[in-house]
Scaffold this active site. Structure first.
Site, PDB file in Angstrom:
ATOM      1  CG  HIS A   6      -1.821   1.088   1.373  1.00 52.27           C
ATOM      2  ND1 HIS A   6      -1.933   1.831   2.511  1.00 52.27           N
ATOM      3  CD2 HIS A   6      -2.706   1.614   0.486  1.00 52.27           C
ATOM      4  CE1 HIS A   6      -2.862   2.757   2.336  1.00 52.27           C
ATOM      5  NE2 HIS A   6      -3.344   2.655   1.113  1.00 52.27           N
ATOM      6  CD  GLU A  34      -3.069   2.333  -3.077  1.00 50.91           C
ATOM      7  OE1 GLU A  34      -4.043   3.086  -3.174  1.00 50.91           O
ATOM      8  OE2 GLU A  34      -2.048   2.624  -2.402  1.00 50.91           O
ATOM      9  CG  HIS A  49      -2.678   9.482   0.230  1.00 56.29           C
ATOM     10  ND1 HIS A  49      -3.285  10.242   1.213  1.00 56.29           N
ATOM     11  CD2 HIS A  49      -3.479   8.405   0.042  1.00 56.29           C
ATOM     12  CE1 HIS A  49      -4.391   9.649   1.601  1.00 56.29           C
ATOM     13  NE2 HIS A  49      -4.540   8.526   0.913  1.00 56.29           N
ATOM     14  CD  GLU A 109      -7.234   5.841  -3.914  1.00 57.94           C
ATOM     15  OE1 GLU A 109      -6.454   5.256  -3.144  1.00 57.94           O
ATOM     16  OE2 GLU A 109      -8.099   6.644  -3.533  1.00 57.94           O
TER      17      GLU A 109
HETATM   18  O1  G3P Z   1      -6.719   1.935  -2.508  1.00 63.32           O
HETATM   19  C1  G3P Z   1      -6.862   1.590  -1.197  1.00 63.32           C
HETATM   20  C2  G3P Z   1      -6.530   2.704  -0.285  1.00 63.32           C
HETATM   21  O2  G3P Z   1      -5.304   3.223  -0.693  1.00 63.32           O
HETATM   22  C3  G3P Z   1      -7.549   3.794  -0.196  1.00 63.32           C
HETATM   23  O3  G3P Z   1      -7.292   4.688   0.812  1.00 63.32           O
HETATM   24  O4  G3P Z   1      -6.508   6.794   1.723  1.00 63.32           O
HETATM   25  O5  G3P Z   1      -4.929   4.926   1.519  1.00 63.32           O
HETATM   26  O6  G3P Z   1      -5.675   6.100  -0.492  1.00 63.32           O
HETATM   27  P1  G3P Z   1      -6.040   5.663   0.882  1.00 63.32           P
HETATM   28 CA    CA Z   2      -4.664   4.837  -2.157  1.00 64.99          CA
END
Ligand code: G3P
Ligand code: CA
Length: 241
Positions: A6, A34, A49, A109
């Site tokens: 992540h 990700e 992010h 994302e």
């Molecule tokens: O894609 C899963 C997750 O990354 C979503 O939340 O806030 O970590 O981008 P965030």
């Molecule tokens: Ca994310």
């Protein structure tokens, strides 16, 4: 359970940086990585992010108010007097392309829940195709309309729909956003296993990011599987692989 990194290996290294991704690609058994994308003022796709640069860089303000040139000057503290820069998606592709062609997956994302970033869908799809890595990409967003756009541009695109609760993910999926997978928060599993039969459910976690110290807590992945979760996005995938 399939394990994803992540924002890269984001517990021990600054999130969404080339170092965090480099550490991840070296993990044996990792399903994918990700990351989050946004657009600069002059339309460059960068990996970042938050909508504001304040938390992880030495700058202040909305990322979208910086040109690429200005953004390049911002520093991310990587400890031991080392710094990193916000990477462009092209730099990340330079690093990952070979791995993506050998089966590693990449979840991109689109961070467009607050600012819609007009045209970002077309831009990222064009870049993905130019690299020839389209079969290894999963797109996701909290913004269902953006996912619809992706599906319209690329009918073969693999899409995960994000929300807190798995029931809301399913609701958006059934609304026709084009998703083939559900991406809920790990604590948002409010449907029974029967309702999720045969579905890909990739759960995400929050907190415990660099520079916070690792907590040493271990998740019970078996228990998560029993709730219908098939994949997890972990900040510390190295602990589980
Ligand atoms: O894609 C899963 C997750 O990354 C979503 O939340 O806030 O970590 O981008 P965030
Ligand atoms: Ca994310």
């Amino acid at each position: 359970m399939k394990i994803w990194a992540h924002r890269g290996c984001s517990q021990r290294y600054p999130e969404n940086t080339l170092t965090a991704f480099e550490k991840a690609v070296n993990l044996k058994g990792l399903t994918g990585i990700e990351l989050d994308i946004q657009l600069t003022k002059d339309g460059e796709v960068v990996v970042f992010h938050d909508e504001k640069v304040n938390r992880t860089t030495n700058g202040i303000g909305d990322l979208k108010s910086f040109s690429m040139r200005e953004l390049r000057k911002l520093q991310i503290d990587a400890g031991n007097e080392q710094t990193e820069r916000i990477p462009t998606i092209e730099e990340v592709f330079d690093l990952l392309e070979g791995y993506l062609k050998q089966g590693l997956q990449l979840n991109i994302e689109l961070k467009n829940g607050i600012y819609p970033y007009e045209g970002m869908e077309q831009k990222i799809i064009d870049m993905v195709y130019r690299r020839g890595v389209q079969d290894s990409i999963v797109y996701s967003s909290f913004y269902a309309r953006s996912l619809e756009k992706i599906k319209k541009i690329d009918t073969h695109a693999k899409i995960g729909v994000l929300d807190e609760k798995v029931s809301d993910c399913l609701y958006k999926m059934r609304g026709g956003c084009g998703a083939d997978a559900l991406h809920p928060h790990w604590k948002g599993m409010d449907l029974s296993l029967q309702n999720l039969q045969g579905m890909t459910v990739r759960a995400w976690f929050d907190g415990h990011l660099y520079p916070d110290k690792p907590t040493g807590t271990r998740l019970d992945l078996q228990k998560l599987e029993e709730k219908g979760i098939t994949d997890v996005f972990l900040n510390e995938p190295e602990v589980y692989l």
